[in-house]
Scaffold this motif. Sequence first.
Motif, PDB file in Angstrom:
ATOM      1  N   VAL A  26      40.232  46.813  49.569  1.00 12.93           N
ATOM      2  CA  VAL A  26      39.723  46.288  48.295  1.00 12.93           C
ATOM      3  C   VAL A  26      39.944  44.779  48.241  1.00 12.93           C
ATOM      4  N   ILE A  27      38.863  44.056  47.993  1.00 19.99           N
ATOM      5  CA  ILE A  27      38.922  42.599  47.851  1.00 19.99           C
ATOM      6  C   ILE A  27      38.999  42.233  46.367  1.00 19.99           C
ATOM      7  N   GLU A  28      38.138  42.884  45.569  1.00 18.59           N
ATOM      8  CA  GLU A  28      38.102  42.628  44.128  1.00 18.59           C
ATOM      9  C   GLU A  28      38.045  43.950  43.376  1.00 18.59           C
ATOM     10  N   LEU A  29      38.857  44.071  42.333  1.00 18.78           N
ATOM     11  CA  LEU A  29      38.837  45.253  41.480  1.00 18.78           C
ATOM     12  C   LEU A  29      37.592  45.206  40.590  1.00 18.78           C
ATOM     13  N   PRO A  30      37.207  46.337  40.009  1.00 19.83           N
ATOM     14  CA  PRO A  30      35.997  46.323  39.176  1.00 19.83           C
ATOM     15  C   PRO A  30      36.192  45.517  37.897  1.00 19.83           C
TER      16      PRO A  30
END
Length: 136
Positions: free
Chosen positions: A79-83
């Motif tokens: 995961v690079i960016e969370l929603p």
Amino acid sequence: MRARQEKCHNQKTWTADGALHASKKEAERWCLLHLLERSGEISDLKRQVEYELIPTQRERSDQIYQKGPKKGQPKEGRVIELPCKYIADFVYTTKTGERVVEDVKGHRDPKSAAYAKFVIKRKLMLYIHHIRIKEV
């Protein structure tokens, strides 16, 4: 130790039905909407409804599942960016069948970071979900 100060100096408030609201204004609006639902003016009243605006973003992965139900499918990367999500204060349906999404605003200062963040999410809600948020 002092209590944590809320971002807009609001005061968390409990309502008679045992629900905790982010502000007095939000609690008062909940009570009014609850009465409107009981009288039949609105229906399907919900609070704190979550909408996804931007999904989780992951690194690309060249690995493939070798076993299990996902065999042959590519593995999800790290995961690079969370929603990015928007949580509506209230959602309900009017007598005419219109779905209303409300956000209670106590202070609309265009210069504040909190309001600027809301404006971006409001625009994303319209663009992605075709829903106009009603500010109260």
